[in-house]
Design a protein around this motif. Structure first.
Motif, mmCIF file in Angstrom:
data_model
loop_
_atom_site.group_PDB
_atom_site.id
_atom_site.type_symbol
_atom_site.label_atom_id
_atom_site.label_comp_id
_atom_site.label_asym_id
_atom_site.label_seq_id
_atom_site.Cartn_x
_atom_site.Cartn_y
_atom_site.Cartn_z
ATOM 1 N N ARG A 369 0.830 -1.206 0.000
ATOM 2 C CA ARG A 369 0.000 0.000 0.000
ATOM 3 C C ARG A 369 0.860 1.249 0.000
ATOM 4 O O ARG A 369 0.483 2.274 -0.587
ATOM 5 C CB ARG A 369 -0.943 -0.005 1.206
ATOM 6 N N LEU A 372 1.582 2.169 -3.505
ATOM 7 C CA LEU A 372 0.420 2.781 -4.148
ATOM 8 C C LEU A 372 0.183 4.204 -3.643
ATOM 9 O O LEU A 372 -0.193 5.097 -4.414
ATOM 10 C CB LEU A 372 -0.815 1.920 -3.898
ATOM 11 N N ARG A 375 2.668 6.517 -5.449
ATOM 12 C CA ARG A 375 2.289 6.811 -6.834
ATOM 13 C C ARG A 375 1.123 7.796 -6.894
ATOM 14 O O ARG A 375 1.090 8.680 -7.748
ATOM 15 C CB ARG A 375 1.917 5.511 -7.546
ATOM 16 N N GLN A 376 0.175 7.633 -5.983
ATOM 17 C CA GLN A 376 -0.957 8.558 -5.968
ATOM 18 C C GLN A 376 -0.513 9.969 -5.606
ATOM 19 O O GLN A 376 -1.004 10.953 -6.180
ATOM 20 C CB GLN A 376 -2.014 8.082 -4.975
ATOM 21 N N PHE A 445 -8.914 2.477 -0.330
ATOM 22 C CA PHE A 445 -8.426 1.407 -1.198
ATOM 23 C C PHE A 445 -9.581 0.486 -1.572
ATOM 24 O O PHE A 445 -10.510 0.269 -0.783
ATOM 25 C CB PHE A 445 -7.350 0.583 -0.492
ATOM 26 N N ARG A 453 -6.026 -1.109 -5.454
ATOM 27 C CA ARG A 453 -5.785 0.207 -6.045
ATOM 28 C C ARG A 453 -6.275 1.293 -5.096
ATOM 29 O O ARG A 453 -7.103 1.028 -4.207
ATOM 30 C CB ARG A 453 -6.518 0.342 -7.376
#
Length: 560
Positions: A369, A372, A375-376, A445, A453
Motif C-alpha cells: 500500500r 500505491l 504513486r498517488q 483502497f 488500487r
C-alpha cells in the motif's frame, strides 16, 4: 441528527411538586407530564440535574415543561443543600449527588424504562455516573456547560479537600466520565456558551472528543450565553426548545432539510450512518432514495469549538479544491452542496459524492500500500493550477518552542538534535500543489492482491502550496507510527521512483521530515484516537512514542 422522527404537536402539561426522602435528606422534586399522550409510543423519561453553587431545579422548570410538552415524563429535583431540599452544600460530594439522583430515578421511573439525562455544570459528572450505572437504559444525554472531575475527587466532601483536588492542574484528565462518554452509543447533545468563564476550554474539548467517538453527537454553541445555562435557557425559550428537540430527535432538522433541498427533485434522505475515524469533523454516509433508485452521499460537518471557528475557511477551501479536481485523474469526491457558515444547517457542512473503497490500516500488506500511496501522491503533485486556483501557502504545524518532548524519554540528545534542525530557516524549495494532510487515514483502497488500487483521496481542507517534501514527510511520519519506520522509507523511495521530485539537498529534506515528525510529539495522540477507533488498539501512547523516536533516529542515520 439526520435520523429524526416527525415532530409531535406540543401538549398541555401538568407539574406536580413532591418531597422525596433519601440519603438522610428531604429532596424537593418537580414531576411534569403531558395531560394526554396520543400517537407515537411514550418518549423516554427526562431527568434534569442542576449544577453546584446556587443551582436549583427552579432554573430548569422551563426545560422540564418543554420535555413534557413533547410527550416525555420529566423530573427535576434539588440536590441536598440546594433549593427547597434539606442538608448543606458542604456535606455533599459527587458520590452523594449520584446516590441521590439514582434514588430519585428508581423511585419515579418504572424499572427498565428508557432515560434521557440532562446535566448542567457539575452534573456533567453525575450524568456520566448515572450512565455507567443504568447502561443501555440511557438513550440520550444532554450536557450543558459540563464539568468532569478527577477520579479521586468522587467520594470527597465539598468541605473536605474537594476544592484542592479539582484545582490541581490537569487533574480532570483521568475522569471516568470521559471514558463513559467515549463509549456512549446513543444520542448526545453538548450545549456550551461561546465563552465559558468557569469551565476550561480543554475540558469542553475533551468532552466533545469523547462524545464524538461513538454517539450521534450534536454540538450546540450558544453565542450570547454564559456558564449559567440553566438561567439563560429559562430566558431564551427558542434555544431551550432547540435543545429539547435535538435530544429527542424530533422534527425535520435544518441539516436534513438543507441536504434534501440540494438533491434532485424527488430524492430524499432515508438513513444516515456515522463514519468512524475522523478527528476534525463528523462524517456521515447518507442513504438517498428517489425515482431513479438509491444512492449514497457523504456529509461533512464541523462541530468541535476549535474547528467551528475555522469552518468557513476550511470548507470553502475544500469546496474549491473539489471543483478544481473534478475531471482530473485524482480520485476525489464531487462537490454537491456547501454551507460553510452553518447558515442553513445545525453546523457548517459540505455535501459530496461517496467514493468507493475504504481505509486500510492493518499491518498486513502495508509495504504494498505504501507503494500505491507514493504513486498517488505523485499524481496529486502534478495537478496544474492557475493564479486563480492556486491554494494558500502552506503553514507549519509546529515550531521548536511548541514541541512537547516525551517526559520519560531515554534519548534526550536525539530530541535536542531534532529541535536544533528546525530552529533554522525553511530551506529554499520549488512549490507545488499539496494535499497537506495525505496519510493512510485519508486514502481509500479497493480490490485485493494485484488488483488493489487507490479508489479515493479525501479531506482536502488543508490543501496548500509548498514543497513536495512536506507531503512526503507527513505521510512518512504516519506510516512510521502505524507500521514502523521501515514502511515509511518504502514510501519515500517509491515516491522518487515514481517520478516525484524532492529536495536535492539531504539537509533540506531532513528539515521537512523533522518539522512534520515533531508535530506528532510526544505520543501522536491526535491521530491515535481515530486509528484506535478503526481497530488499531495496539497503538498505545508508549508504542507510538517509541516508534516516533526510532523514526527520528533513522532520519538522522540516512539524511543527517
Amino acid at each position: 441528527m439526520l435520523d429524526a422522527i416527525p415532530a409531535r404537536p406540543l401538549l398541555s402539561v401538568s407539574v406536580e411538586e413532591q418531597v422525596f426522602e433519601c440519603d438522610g435528606e428531604k429532596l424537593t422534586c418537580s414531576v411534569a407530564s403531558a395531560d394526554s399522550v396520543d400517537g407515537p409510543p411514550p418518549a423516554p423519561t427526562a431527568v434534569l440535574l442542576h449544577g453546584a453553587g446556587k443551582g436549583s431545579k427552579e432554573r430548569l422548570l422551563g426545560l422540564l415543561a418543554d420535555f413534557a410538552a413533547r410527550g416525555c415524563r420529566a423530573i427535576a429535583f434539588d440536590f441536598s443543600g440546594h433549593g427547597g431540599s434539606t442538608g448543606t452544600l458542604a456535606a455533599l460530594s459527587l458520590e452523594r449527588r449520584f446516590t441521590q439522583a439514582r434514588a430519585v430515578i428508581d423511585a419515579y421511573v418504572p424499572s427498565g424504562d428508557p432515560l434521557l439525562l440532562v446535566g448542567f455544570s457539575m452534573s456533567g459528572q453525575t450524568v456520566a455516573d448515572l450512565t455507567a450505572h443504568y447502561g443501555p437504559r440511557v438513550v440520550a444525554l444532554g450536557l450543558c456547560a459540563p464539568a468532569v472531575y478527577a477520579e479521586r475527587a468522587w467520594p470527597v466532601r465539598f468541605d473536605g479537600g474537594f476544592t484542592e483536588i479539582i484545582r490541581t492542574p490537569e487533574a480532570w484528565r483521568d475522569s471516568p466520565a470521559l471514558r463513559v462518554y467515549g463509549a456512549f452509543p446513543g444520542r448526545a447533545v453538548l450545549a456550551v456558551p461561546a465563552l465559558d468563564a468557569v469551565i476550561p476550554p480543554a475540558v469542553t474539548e475533551a468532552v466533545a472528543a469523547a462524545l464524538g467517538t461513538r454517539s450521534d453527537f450534536t454540538h450546540l454553541v450558544l453565542d450570547e450565553a454564559n456558564h449559567q445555562l440553566g438561567l439563560w435557557l429559562g430566558e431564551h425559550p427558542e434555544e431551550r426548545a432547540r435543545l429539547a428537540d435535538a435530544l429527542l430527535g424530533e422534527g425535520l432538522p435544518a441539516t436534513r432539510a438543507w441536504v434534501e433541498d440540494g438533491l434532485p427533485d424527488g430524492e430524499r434522505v432515508t438513513g444516515a450512518e456515522r463514519l468512524r475515524g475522523g478527528w476534525t469533523s463528523e462524517m456521515r454516509r447518507l442513504d438517498v432514495e428517489g425515482p431513479g433508485g438509491g444512492r449514497q452521499v457523504v456529509l461533512r460537518s464541523f462541530v468541535k469549538p476549535f474547528f467551528l471557528r475555522h469552518a468557513e475557511a476550511l470548507l470553502t477551501r475544500e469546496a474549491a479544491v473539489l471543483t478544481l479536481l473534478d475531471g482530473t485523474d485524482v480520485p476525489a469526491a464531487r462537490l454537491l452542496a456547501l454551507d460553510a457558515t452553518g447558515a442553513h444547517c445545525e453546523h457548517p457542512s459540505l455535501l459530496m459524492s461517496l467514493l468507493p473503497g475504504g481505509v486500510r490500516l492493518e499491518d498486513a500488506g502495508a509495504e504494498a500500500r505504501a507503494v500505491l500511496l507514493a504513486r498517488q501522491l505523485v499524481g496529486i503533485h502534478a495537478v496544474e493550477v492557475t493564479d486563480a486556483t492556486r491554494p494558500r501557502t502552506y503553514e507549519a504545524w509546529t515550531s521548536p518552542e511548541r514541541v512537547r518532548v516525551p517526559e520519560a524519554t531515554g534519548r534526550p540528545g536525539l530530541w535536542r538534535r531534532a529541535l536544533d534542525v528546525i530552529w533554522g530557516e525553511p530551506p529554499a524549495h520549488e512549490a507545488r500543489f499539496l494535499h497537506r494532510d495525505f496519510h493512510p487515514g485519508n486514502v481509500l483502497f479497493a480490490g485485493e492482491g494485484a488488483e488493489q488500487r487507490v479508489s479515493g483521496v479525501v479531506d482536502w481542507v488543508e490543501t496548500s502550496w509548498g514543497p513536495a517534501d512536506l507531503d512526503v514527510a507527513h505521510c512518512s511520519t504516519a506510516l512510521a507510527l502505524l507500521h514502523g519506520p521501515e514502511v515509511a522509507e518504502v514510501f519515500g523511495d517509491s515516491y522518487t521512483a515514481a517520478g516525484g521530485r524532492l529536495s536535492g539537498n539531504p539537509a533540506g529534506h531532513l528539515y521537512w521530515r523533522l518539522l512534520d515528525a515533531l508535530a506528532f510529539a510526544p505520543d501522536a495522540e491526535k491521530v491515535a484516537v481515530p486509528w484506535r477507533q478503526l481497530g488499531r488498539t495496539d497503538l498505545t501512547p508508549e508504542v507510538l512514542t517509541g516508534r516516533l523516536e526510532d523514526y527520528l533516529a533513522g532520519l538522522f542515520a540516512r539524511f543527517g
